[in-house]
Design a protein around this motif. Structure first.
Motif, PDB file in Angstrom:
ATOM      1  N   ASP A 130       0.863  -1.190   0.000  1.00  0.00           N
ATOM      2  CA  ASP A 130       0.000   0.000   0.000  1.00  0.00           C
ATOM      3  C   ASP A 130       0.901   1.242   0.000  1.00  0.00           C
ATOM      4  OD1 ASP A 130      -1.843   1.959   0.349  1.00  0.00           O
ATOM      5  OD2 ASP A 130      -2.780   1.095   2.126  1.00  0.00           O
ATOM      6  N   PHE A 131       0.724   2.103  -1.051  1.00  0.00           N
ATOM      7  CA  PHE A 131       1.528   3.326  -1.167  1.00  0.00           C
ATOM      8  C   PHE A 131       0.583   4.531  -1.238  1.00  0.00           C
ATOM      9  CE2 PHE A 131       3.728  -0.148  -3.284  1.00  0.00           C
ATOM     10  CZ  PHE A 131       4.934  -0.169  -2.625  1.00  0.00           C
ATOM     11  N   SER A 132       0.730   5.537  -0.342  1.00  0.00           N
ATOM     12  CA  SER A 132      -0.138   6.735  -0.313  1.00  0.00           C
ATOM     13  C   SER A 132       0.683   8.001  -0.582  1.00  0.00           C
ATOM     14  CB  SER A 132      -0.837   6.848   1.045  1.00  0.00           C
ATOM     15  OG  SER A 132      -1.719   5.763   1.243  1.00  0.00           O
ATOM     16  N   HIS A 133       0.078   8.951  -1.377  1.00  0.00           N
ATOM     17  CA  HIS A 133       0.722  10.228  -1.734  1.00  0.00           C
ATOM     18  C   HIS A 133      -0.303  11.364  -1.603  1.00  0.00           C
ATOM     19  CE1 HIS A 133       4.349   8.302  -3.400  1.00  0.00           C
ATOM     20  NE2 HIS A 133       3.490   7.383  -3.865  1.00  0.00           N
ATOM     21  N   ALA A 134       0.096  12.418  -0.881  1.00  0.00           N
ATOM     22  CA  ALA A 134      -0.737  13.634  -0.779  1.00  0.00           C
ATOM     23  C   ALA A 134      -0.403  14.563  -1.954  1.00  0.00           C
ATOM     24  CB  ALA A 134      -0.492  14.324   0.547  1.00  0.00           C
ATOM     25  N   LEU A 135      -1.394  14.806  -2.797  1.00  0.00           N
ATOM     26  CA  LEU A 135      -1.184  15.665  -3.984  1.00  0.00           C
ATOM     27  C   LEU A 135      -1.370  17.132  -3.607  1.00  0.00           C
ATOM     28  CD1 LEU A 135      -0.709  16.149  -6.993  1.00  0.00           C
ATOM     29  CD2 LEU A 135      -3.178  15.776  -7.350  1.00  0.00           C
ATOM     30  N   ILE A 136      -0.352  17.955  -3.923  1.00  0.00           N
ATOM     31  CA  ILE A 136      -0.432  19.413  -3.741  1.00  0.00           C
ATOM     32  C   ILE A 136      -0.324  20.061  -5.130  1.00  0.00           C
ATOM     33  CG2 ILE A 136       0.636  21.451  -2.733  1.00  0.00           C
ATOM     34  CD1 ILE A 136       1.790  19.610  -0.541  1.00  0.00           C
ATOM     35  N   VAL A 137      -1.317  20.868  -5.475  1.00  0.00           N
ATOM     36  CA  VAL A 137      -1.327  21.545  -6.790  1.00  0.00           C
ATOM     37  C   VAL A 137      -0.911  23.006  -6.599  1.00  0.00           C
ATOM     38  CG1 VAL A 137      -2.709  22.220  -8.787  1.00  0.00           C
ATOM     39  CG2 VAL A 137      -3.127  20.006  -7.653  1.00  0.00           C
ATOM     40  N   HIS A 138       0.165  23.402  -7.265  1.00  0.00           N
ATOM     41  CA  HIS A 138       0.620  24.793  -7.207  1.00  0.00           C
ATOM     42  C   HIS A 138      -0.010  25.604  -8.359  1.00  0.00           C
ATOM     43  CE1 HIS A 138       4.464  24.364  -4.556  1.00  0.00           C
ATOM     44  NE2 HIS A 138       3.339  23.992  -3.932  1.00  0.00           N
ATOM     45  N   LYS A 139      -0.455  26.819  -8.018  1.00  0.00           N
ATOM     46  CA  LYS A 139      -1.120  27.674  -9.015  1.00  0.00           C
ATOM     47  C   LYS A 139      -0.714  29.132  -8.816  1.00  0.00           C
ATOM     48  CE  LYS A 139      -5.671  29.251 -10.604  1.00  0.00           C
ATOM     49  NZ  LYS A 139      -5.372  30.681 -10.371  1.00  0.00           N
ATOM     50  N   ALA A 140      -0.444  29.831  -9.963  1.00  0.00           N
ATOM     51  CA  ALA A 140      -0.149  31.272  -9.919  1.00  0.00           C
ATOM     52  C   ALA A 140      -1.431  32.036  -9.613  1.00  0.00           C
ATOM     53  CB  ALA A 140       0.422  31.738 -11.253  1.00  0.00           C
ATOM     54  N   PRO A 141      -1.329  33.195  -8.932  1.00  0.00           N
ATOM     55  CA  PRO A 141      -2.543  33.956  -8.601  1.00  0.00           C
ATOM     56  C   PRO A 141      -3.138  34.626  -9.829  1.00  0.00           C
ATOM     57  CG  PRO A 141      -0.596  35.184  -7.981  1.00  0.00           C
ATOM     58  CD  PRO A 141      -0.111  33.832  -8.443  1.00  0.00           C
ATOM     59  N   GLU A 142      -4.386  34.980  -9.726  1.00  0.00           N
ATOM     60  CA  GLU A 142      -5.010  35.828 -10.739  1.00  0.00           C
ATOM     61  C   GLU A 142      -4.502  37.264 -10.565  1.00  0.00           C
ATOM     62  OE1 GLU A 142      -9.183  35.409 -10.174  1.00  0.00           O
ATOM     63  OE2 GLU A 142      -9.174  33.225 -10.468  1.00  0.00           O
ATOM     64  N   ALA A 143      -4.698  38.083 -11.578  1.00  0.00           N
ATOM     65  CA  ALA A 143      -4.239  39.478 -11.482  1.00  0.00           C
ATOM     66  C   ALA A 143      -4.926  40.167 -10.306  1.00  0.00           C
ATOM     67  CB  ALA A 143      -4.536  40.213 -12.768  1.00  0.00           C
ATOM     68  N   PRO A 144      -4.177  40.880  -9.475  1.00  0.00           N
ATOM     69  CA  PRO A 144      -4.780  41.529  -8.312  1.00  0.00           C
ATOM     70  C   PRO A 144      -5.649  42.720  -8.718  1.00  0.00           C
ATOM     71  CG  PRO A 144      -2.500  42.211  -8.530  1.00  0.00           C
ATOM     72  CD  PRO A 144      -2.733  41.167  -9.588  1.00  0.00           C
ATOM     73  N   PHE A 145      -6.505  43.145  -7.835  1.00  0.00           N
ATOM     74  CA  PHE A 145      -7.357  44.307  -8.074  1.00  0.00           C
ATOM     75  C   PHE A 145      -7.616  45.001  -6.748  1.00  0.00           C
ATOM     76  CE2 PHE A 145     -10.027  40.629  -7.408  1.00  0.00           C
ATOM     77  CZ  PHE A 145     -11.009  41.066  -6.526  1.00  0.00           C
ATOM     78  N   ILE A 146      -7.965  46.309  -6.861  1.00  0.00           N
ATOM     79  CA  ILE A 146      -8.215  47.119  -5.661  1.00  0.00           C
ATOM     80  C   ILE A 146      -9.716  47.333  -5.534  1.00  0.00           C
ATOM     81  CG2 ILE A 146      -7.841  49.355  -4.540  1.00  0.00           C
ATOM     82  CD1 ILE A 146      -5.191  49.543  -6.005  1.00  0.00           C
ATOM     83  N   THR A 147     -10.216  47.108  -4.316  1.00  0.00           N
ATOM     84  CA  THR A 147     -11.626  47.329  -4.033  1.00  0.00           C
ATOM     85  C   THR A 147     -11.741  48.195  -2.777  1.00  0.00           C
ATOM     86  OG1 THR A 147     -13.743  46.216  -3.697  1.00  0.00           O
ATOM     87  CG2 THR A 147     -11.804  45.237  -2.650  1.00  0.00           C
ATOM     88  N   GLU A 148     -12.967  48.584  -2.460  1.00  0.00           N
ATOM     89  CA  GLU A 148     -13.241  49.448  -1.304  1.00  0.00           C
ATOM     90  C   GLU A 148     -12.393  50.719  -1.357  1.00  0.00           C
ATOM     91  OE1 GLU A 148     -12.925  47.245   2.333  1.00  0.00           O
ATOM     92  OE2 GLU A 148     -14.039  45.519   1.566  1.00  0.00           O
ATOM     93  N   LYS A 149     -12.328  51.344  -2.539  1.00  0.00           N
ATOM     94  CA  LYS A 149     -11.483  52.542  -2.752  1.00  0.00           C
ATOM     95  C   LYS A 149     -12.087  53.760  -2.055  1.00  0.00           C
ATOM     96  CE  LYS A 149     -11.867  51.612  -7.093  1.00  0.00           C
ATOM     97  NZ  LYS A 149     -11.817  51.636  -8.569  1.00  0.00           N
ATOM     98  N   ALA A 150     -11.191  54.582  -1.513  1.00  0.00           N
ATOM     99  CA  ALA A 150     -11.618  55.812  -0.833  1.00  0.00           C
ATOM    100  C   ALA A 150     -12.128  56.828  -1.853  1.00  0.00           C
ATOM    101  CB  ALA A 150     -10.455  56.412  -0.052  1.00  0.00           C
ATOM    102  N   ALA A 151     -13.171  57.551  -1.515  1.00  0.00           N
ATOM    103  CA  ALA A 151     -13.704  58.591  -2.406  1.00  0.00           C
ATOM    104  C   ALA A 151     -12.750  59.770  -2.473  1.00  0.00           C
ATOM    105  CB  ALA A 151     -15.078  59.042  -1.918  1.00  0.00           C
ATOM    106  N   GLU A 152     -12.071  60.084  -1.369  1.00  0.00           N
ATOM    107  CA  GLU A 152     -11.112  61.188  -1.325  1.00  0.00           C
ATOM    108  C   GLU A 152     -10.197  60.997  -0.127  1.00  0.00           C
ATOM    109  OE1 GLU A 152     -13.874  64.427   1.050  1.00  0.00           O
ATOM    110  OE2 GLU A 152     -13.950  64.406  -1.146  1.00  0.00           O
ATOM    111  N   LEU A 153      -9.045  61.654  -0.195  1.00  0.00           N
ATOM    112  CA  LEU A 153      -8.088  61.614   0.904  1.00  0.00           C
ATOM    113  C   LEU A 153      -7.885  63.031   1.413  1.00  0.00           C
ATOM    114  CD1 LEU A 153      -5.400  59.237  -0.645  1.00  0.00           C
ATOM    115  CD2 LEU A 153      -7.269  58.619   0.903  1.00  0.00           C
TER     116      LEU A 153
END
Length: 560
Positions: free
Chosen positions: A115-138
Motif C-alpha cells: 500500500d503506497f499513499s501520496h498527498a497531492l499538492i497543486v501549485h497555481k499562480a494567482p489571478e491578477a490583483p485588483f483594488i476594491t473598497e477605494k476611498a472617495a477622497e483623501l
C-alpha cells in the motif's frame, strides 16, 4: 472473478502499508502519482488498485485491461501508466487529496499486498490583483483607508506589495499602514492600505502587485485619488495673445493651489476691489496705457492670501507733419518730421512707390523725379503703425532732349521730344507727323514720339507747355530724298555725266568754227568794197552791226 479478487485484496490489505508522502503538480498540467515498486518486482504484481480517500478510481489485473471504477469527474481524467503510476490530467486545486495505490504481489511465498499513499499538492499562480473598497477622497494629514488589494486563487498564497507611482510602500509611522488578511487554508490574499496623504500625492498613481514563484508582473490597474487640502498660495496670470497691447482685451486669472479650488475671488483693479463669483478670471476691456500698473487677486474668505502682478501696456503712436497730399514747386525744399510716441524702442522704415529707401525723404531742392507715394512703417514688437503722403512736384516744363533717328526700315524719320514739368505738359510740333508713342507721365517726365517723311531739309520745333510756362527747342532734320541720292549713287550716273561733258565740248568747238568762218567772210567783203568806186564808208558799219548780231545769236545757241 474480479469481485473475488477484490474481496481477497481487501482481506489482505492490512498486512502491509507505507507511510504517506507528498507530491507537487502544476495547475492545468498532468500529474504522475507513483505506485512505488522496484522495477524487477512489477512482474509479480497480479492486481493493482487506485483510490482516493474511500473512492475507488481504477483496478487492473495482470495481463488484463484497466477497468475505470470512478463515476465522478475523474472517470475521464485518469489512466494507468506501464509502471503502475496513476496519471491525472488537467490538475485542479480541488484535486488536492491523498491518493493510494494498492498492489497484490504473488510469489512462491504466497500473496502479499503493498500500500503506497501520496498527498497531492497543486501549485497555481494567482489571478491578477485588483483594488476594491477605494476611498472617495483623501485628506492631507489624516490616516484614511485608501483601499483593499485582493490576489485570488494562488497556491501557495501570493504576497501583496502596495505601490505609489510604481515604487513599493512600506509601513511608516503616521503615514502608511499595511494590513494583510490571510485566512488559513484560503487561496486568496487580502491587504488593506491606510494612508496619510500629502499635497504632492495629487495625481499620484496607486496600485498593488501580487508576488508569486509561478508568475511575475501581476499588477492591478493604477488608481488616482482626490486629495483635499486648503488653499495656501495664489498665482495671478495675465491671459493675452501677446504682451498687453493698447486697445486689446486682457484677462486676469487667479489660480489657487487648494483642492477643491475656490470658485470666488476678489480682484483689485487700480485701487478698486471687484468681487467675482463662480469664476476665477476678470477681463479688462479695451486696455489703455493708463491702465499699466500693479494688479492683485485674493481669497474672499482669507483676504491675506493674495497674488500680485505688474502689467505694462504696450502702445505706439506715429504722426507726420505733412498732409496726405503734398504739392511743392520744383527747386523748393521738403521739410519732413516724424513724431513717435511708444512704450519701447521702435524701428522705422520708408518706401517710395513700393521700393524701400534707406533714409527719411527730407529734400533740400526738389526735382520732378522726387514726386511719388512715400510710405512710413513703424514697428515695435507686435505693434505696427503706418503713415503716408503723396508728393507732387510742379513747375514750368523744360525740354531735356530733342532728337531724330531713322526708323528700322529707313522709310521715315522718328522725332523724339522728352521734357520735364508738372502738371503734365502738352506737346506740339511745327510739322505734321504721325504719333507713334507717348510715354505715360511719370515723376514729371514725358516722352513724345512722331514719325515724318521730310522731302527737304527742315527745321523742326518741339513745344511743351503747361499752366506754369512754355519751352521750345529746334532741330534740323535732313531730307529723306537727299539721303537716298547719296546712298544710291552708282556707275550709270557717272556714265551720263561723262556723255554730257563730251557733248558740251563738241558744241563749243562747233560754235568756235562758225564764229571763225563768219569773221573770215567779214574781212573778205571789207576788202572787196574798198576796191569798188563810189561806195560809201558807212556801208561797212552796217555790215559790222549785222555781224555782231549774228555772232551774238550763234553764241546764245552755243550756250544752249
Amino acid at each position: 472473478m474480479m469481485h473475488l479478487l477484490s474481496l481477497l485484496f481487501s482481506a489482505l490489505l492490512c498486512q502491509a502499508s507505507s507511510a504517506e508522502k507528498s507530491i507537487i503538480g502544476l495547475y492545468g498540467g498532468t500529474v504522475e502519482i507513483p505506485c512505488t515498486f522496484e522495477a524487477n518486482k512489477i512482474k509479480d504484481v497480479t492486481l493493482t488498485k487506485w483510490k482516493y480517500e474511500n473512492v475507488d478510481l481504477l483496478v487492473k489485473s495482470k495481463d488484463k485491461e484497466t477497468v475505470i471504477l470512478a463515476t465522478d469527474e475523474y472517470k475521464d481524467r485518469i489512466s494507468l501508466a506501464a509502471n503502475l503510476s496513476l496519471l491525472l490530467t488537467g490538475a485542479k486545486l480541488t484535486d488536492q487529496h491523498t491518493f493510494t495505490c494498492q498492489a497484490l504481489i504473488t510469489t512462491n511465498f504466497g500473496p502479499n499486498i503493498k500500500d503506497f499513499s501520496h498527498a497531492l499538492i497543486v501549485h497555481k499562480a494567482p489571478e491578477a490583483p485588483f483594488i476594491t473598497e477605494k476611498a472617495a477622497e483623501l485628506e492631507i494629514g489624516k490616516l484614511t483607508k485608501l483601499g483593499k488589494c485582493i490576489a485570488k486563487n494562488a497556491n501557495p498564497p501570493a504576497k501583496i506589495v502596495w505601490l505609489r507611482n510604481n515604487k513599493a510602500l512600506t509601513n511608516e509611522e503616521n503615514r502608511t499602514v499595511i494590513m494583510v488578511n490571510q485566512t488559513s487554508g484560503s487561496l486568496d490574499t487580502e491587504s488593506t492600505l491606510l494612508y496619510s496623504a500629502r499635497k504632492e500625492d495629487t495625481g499620484a498613481q496607486f496600485s498593488c502587485r501580487a508576488e508569486h514563484s509561478l508568475a511575475s508582473g501581476l499588477v492591478s490597474p493604477p488608481e488616482t485619488f482626490v486629495i483635499n487640502y486648503s488653499t495656501e498660495k495664489l498665482v495671478l496670470e495675465v491671459i493675452s495673445n501677446s504682451p498687453p497691447v493698447e486697445g486689446n482685451d486682457v484677462t486676469l486669472k487667479c489660480v489657487a493651489d487648494g483642492n477643491p479650488r475656490p470658485t470666488s475671488f476678489n480682484f483689485h483693479i487700480k485701487g478698486n476691489v471687484t468681487k467675482v463669483e463662480n469664476s476665477d478670471n476678470y477681463t479688462i476691456a479695451n486696455i489703455s496705457r493708463k491702465d499699466s500698473g500693479e494688479y492683485k487677486c485674493s481669497l474672499i474668505d482669507h483676504p491675506s492670501i493674495e497674488a500680485a502682478k505688474n502689467i505694462t501696456v504696450q502702445y505706439l503712436d506715429v504722426k507726420l507733419n505733412l498732409d496726405k497730399t503734398v504739392i511743392r514747386h520744383a527747386g523748393n525744399s521738403l521739410n519732413l518730421s516724424v513724431s513717435i510716441d511708444s512704450s519701447d524702442t521702435a524701428t522705422v522704415s520708408w518706401t517710395k512707390g513700393g521700393v524701400k529707401i534707406n533714409k527719411e525723404p527730407e529734400i533740400a531742392k526738389l526735382a520732378y523725379s522726387d514726386a511719388g507715394l512715400y510710405e512710413l512703417e513703424v514697428t515695435m514688437g507686435p505693434l505696427s503703425r503706418k503713415a503716408s503722403f503723396r508728393l507732387t512736384v510742379e513747375g514750368a516744363p523744360v525740354i531735356r532732349k530733342l532728337d531724330d533717328q531713322n526708323d528700322k526700315d529707313g522709310h521715315r524719320k522718328v522725332l523724339i521730344c522728352e521734357a520735364e514739368g508738372s502738371p503734365k505738359p502738352a506737346v506740339s510740333w511745327n510739322i505734321n507727323g504721325t504719333l507713334i508713342d507717348e510715354k505715360s507721365f511719370d515723376n514729371g517726365t514725358i516722352k513724345h514720339k512722331i514719325s515724318v517723311m521730310p522731302s527737304a531739309n527742315l527745321s523742326v520745333a518741339c513745344t511743351v507747355s503747361n499752366s506754369f510756362g512754355i519751352d521750345t527747342r529746334v532741330i534740323t532734320v535732313s531730307s529723306l530724298f537727299e539721303d537716298v541720292k547719296v546712298d544710291k549713287r552708282d556707275s550709270s550716273d557717272d556714265d551720263d555725266k561723262t556723255k554730257l561733258v563730251v557733248g558740251v565740248v563738241i558744241g563749243l568747238l562747233v560754235a568756235a568754227l562758225v564764229i571763225g568762218m563768219a569773221y573770215w567772210m567779214y574781212m573778205k567783203k571789207s576788202k572787196q568794197g574798198s576796191w569798188k568806186t563810189g561806195e560809201k564808208e558807212n556801208g561797212s558799219s552796217e555790215e559790222e552791226k549785222k555781224l555782231e548780231e549774228k555772232m551774238e545769236e550763234n553764241s546764245q545757241k552755243a550756250d544752249v
